[in-house]
Write a protein that holds these residues in place. Structure first.
Motif, short mmCIF file in Angstrom:
data_model
loop_
_atom_site.label_atom_id
_atom_site.label_comp_id
_atom_site.label_asym_id
_atom_site.label_seq_id
_atom_site.Cartn_x
_atom_site.Cartn_y
_atom_site.Cartn_z
N ILE A 71 0.84 -1.20 0.00
CA ILE A 71 0.00 0.00 0.00
C ILE A 71 0.87 1.25 0.00
N ASN A 72 1.88 1.28 0.86
CA ASN A 72 2.75 2.45 0.94
C ASN A 72 3.52 2.67 -0.36
N ARG A 73 3.98 1.58 -0.95
CA ARG A 73 4.72 1.69 -2.22
C ARG A 73 3.84 2.33 -3.30
N HIS A 74 2.59 1.90 -3.35
CA HIS A 74 1.69 2.46 -4.35
C HIS A 74 1.40 3.94 -4.08
N LEU A 75 1.04 4.26 -2.82
CA LEU A 75 0.65 5.63 -2.51
C LEU A 75 1.81 6.61 -2.64
N PHE A 76 2.97 6.23 -2.11
CA PHE A 76 4.06 7.19 -2.00
C PHE A 76 5.06 7.14 -3.16
N GLU A 77 5.20 6.00 -3.79
CA GLU A 77 6.15 5.90 -4.90
C GLU A 77 5.46 5.96 -6.26
N GLU A 78 4.39 5.22 -6.42
CA GLU A 78 3.72 5.18 -7.71
C GLU A 78 2.80 6.39 -7.92
N VAL A 136 1.05 6.42 12.20
CA VAL A 136 0.10 5.32 12.07
C VAL A 136 0.70 4.06 12.65
N ARG A 137 -0.17 3.09 13.00
CA ARG A 137 0.31 1.86 13.62
C ARG A 137 -0.47 0.66 13.07
N LEU A 138 0.24 -0.45 13.00
CA LEU A 138 -0.33 -1.70 12.49
C LEU A 138 0.02 -2.82 13.46
N PRO A 139 -0.95 -3.62 13.90
CA PRO A 139 -0.62 -4.72 14.80
C PRO A 139 0.22 -5.79 14.10
N VAL A 140 1.23 -6.29 14.79
CA VAL A 140 2.04 -7.40 14.30
C VAL A 140 2.15 -8.42 15.43
N ASP A 141 2.73 -9.56 15.14
CA ASP A 141 2.74 -10.67 16.11
C ASP A 141 3.33 -10.28 17.46
N ASP A 142 4.40 -9.50 17.43
CA ASP A 142 5.10 -9.19 18.67
C ASP A 142 4.87 -7.76 19.15
N GLY A 143 3.83 -7.11 18.66
CA GLY A 143 3.56 -5.75 19.10
C GLY A 143 2.90 -4.93 18.02
N VAL A 144 3.47 -3.77 17.73
CA VAL A 144 2.92 -2.90 16.69
C VAL A 144 4.06 -2.40 15.79
N LEU A 145 3.70 -2.21 14.52
CA LEU A 145 4.60 -1.57 13.57
C LEU A 145 4.15 -0.13 13.44
N VAL A 146 5.03 0.82 13.78
CA VAL A 146 4.70 2.25 13.74
C VAL A 146 5.37 2.86 12.52
N MET A 147 4.61 3.65 11.77
CA MET A 147 5.11 4.22 10.51
C MET A 147 4.85 5.72 10.46
N ASP A 148 5.66 6.41 9.67
CA ASP A 148 5.60 7.86 9.53
C ASP A 148 5.02 8.21 8.16
N GLY A 153 5.70 6.58 4.78
CA GLY A 153 5.35 5.40 5.57
C GLY A 153 6.54 4.66 6.14
N ARG A 154 7.64 5.37 6.34
CA ARG A 154 8.85 4.72 6.85
C ARG A 154 8.62 4.17 8.26
N PRO A 155 9.00 2.89 8.50
CA PRO A 155 8.87 2.33 9.85
C PRO A 155 9.81 3.01 10.84
N LEU A 156 9.34 3.12 12.09
CA LEU A 156 10.13 3.76 13.15
C LEU A 156 10.37 2.75 14.26
N ASP A 157 11.61 2.63 14.72
CA ASP A 157 11.89 1.70 15.81
C ASP A 157 11.71 2.40 17.16
N GLU A 158 11.84 1.63 18.24
CA GLU A 158 11.58 2.17 19.57
C GLU A 158 12.51 3.32 19.92
#
Length: 281
Positions: A71-78, A136-148, A153-158
Motif C-alpha cells: 500500500i505504501n509503495r503504491h501511494l508514496f512511490e507510484e 500510524v500503527r499496524l498490529p504485528v505478532d510481537d507488538g505494533v509496527l509504527v510508521m511515519d 510510511g517509513r517504519p520507526l523503531d523504539e
C-alpha cells in the motif's frame, strides 16, 4: 457499483460515538467549509481507485506488514503522495480535497489517506496522536509496527520513537509504559479534532480570526464542552469584535476550568467585556 458518499451533518456529530463517527466523511466535511463546491463523491472515488488498483496484489500477500508495504509503495512511490516540507503550514495540507489534487499533505492528512485505503483492503491500520507528528500503527505478532506517513510510511523503531517524544515531554525519555500509552490508537474523534486544531493554529498565526473561530467552532461540534476550543473561539470572537459570543465562550471556559493558568487574565477580560470598557487591539 460503489455507493455515493453522504457527508454527515455537523449538528449530529457530537452525539455520535467514536465507532459510528465517519472518518473520511467528516474530514471532507471540514474541507467543505473552505471549499463549498467540494465534490465528495470524486474524493471518495479517488480513494476507491487506489483500493481497486491494489486489491489483487494485497490479497495475494499474507502478513499485514507486507500488505502495508505494498500500500505504501503504491501511494508514496507510484502515485506520489508526499509530505509538504517546503510549505508545511499551508492550510491546503489539512484539506483532503487539496491533498488528493496536489498529492501533498501534512502527517495527519496523509495518514487519513493511508488509513482509508488500508481499511478498505482489510488491513487494520490506526492513527496515533503522537506528540509532534501524527503517525500510524499496524498490529504485528510481537507488538505494533509504527510508521511515519510524512516520510513515505517509513517504519520507526523504539529508539527513534523515544527520541521523537523527548522534546514534548520536558526532555524526559518515555519508559516502556509511557511509550505504550503514547502509541495507543487514536479515536476518529481525536483525529478529526487534531486536524481542526492544526487549522486553528495556522489561521490564528495568520490573524485570520474568522477561519480560526470556525475551526474552534467545528471542534465544539465534535466535543461540545472542549475547554481549549471554547477559549480559542472566544478569543477569536474578541478579535472579530463579537463581544457577546466572546463573553459566552470565555465564561463557559472559566466555569469548566476555574484553575486554568490563564484564568486570571481571562477573568479580567470578562469584567471588561461586561463593563463595556474592553479595548480591541
Amino acid at each position: 457499483m460503489h455507493e455515493r458518499l453522504t457527508l454527515p451533518d455537523w449538528n449530529e456529530l457530537a452525539g455520535s460515538d467514536d465507532r459510528t463517527l465517519p472518518l473520511l466523511g467528516t474530514a471532507l466535511l471540514i474541507a467543505r467549509d473552505e471549499y463549498p463546491q467540494l465534490d465528495a463523491d470524486h474524493c471518495d472515488a479517488q480513494i476507491q481507485a487506489h483500493v481497486d488498483h491494489l486489491r489483487a496484489q494485497v490479497e495475494a500477500l499474507e502478513p499485514w506488514p507486507q500488505k502495508m508495504a505494498a500500500i505504501n509503495r503504491h501511494l508514496f512511490e507510484e502515485v506520489g503522495y508526499a509530505g509538504d516540507s517546503e510549505h508545511y503550514y499551508d492550510p491546503r495540507n489539512s484539506y483532503l480535497n487539496e491533498v488528493f489534487a496536489r498529492r501533498l499533505g501534512n502527517p495527519i492528512s496523509l495518514a487519513l489517506v493511508q488509513i482509508e485505503v488500508a481499511r478498505r483492503l482489510g488491513v487494520p491500520l490506526d492513527g496515533v496522536s503522537f506528540p509532534g507528528h501524527f503517525l500510524v500503527r499496524l498490529p504485528v505478532d510481537d507488538g505494533v509496527l509504527v510508521m511515519d506517513p510524512f516520510n513515505r510510511g517509513r517504519p520507526l523503531d523504539e529508539d527513534e520513537l523515544r527520541q521523537r517524544a523527548r522534546p514534548h515531554l520536558n526532555g524526559e525519555t518515555p519508559d516502556d509504559r509511557a511509550l505504550f500509552q503514547i502509541l495507543n490508537p487514536a479515536t476518529h474523534r481525536a483525529i478529526l479534532m487534531r486536524v481542526l486544531r492544526n487549522l486553528h493554529g495556522v489561521y490564528a498565526e495568520r490573524d485570520d480570526w474568522e477561519r480560526a473561530a470556525r475551526s474552534a467552532d467545528r471542534i465544539l461540534r465534535l466535543s461540545s464542552d472542549n475547554g481549549d476550543a471554547l477559549r480559542d473561539r472566544g478569543l477569536a470572537y474578541l478579535k472579530m469584535g463579537y463581544k457577546q459570543g466572546a463573553r459566552t465562550d470565555l465564561a463557559r471556559y472559566l466555569q469548566l476550568n476555574p484553575e486554568a493558568q490563564d484564568a486570571g487574565p481571562l477573568r479580567e477580560r470578562l469584567v471588561e467585556l461586561s463593563s463595556g470598557s474592553l479595548r480591541m487591539n
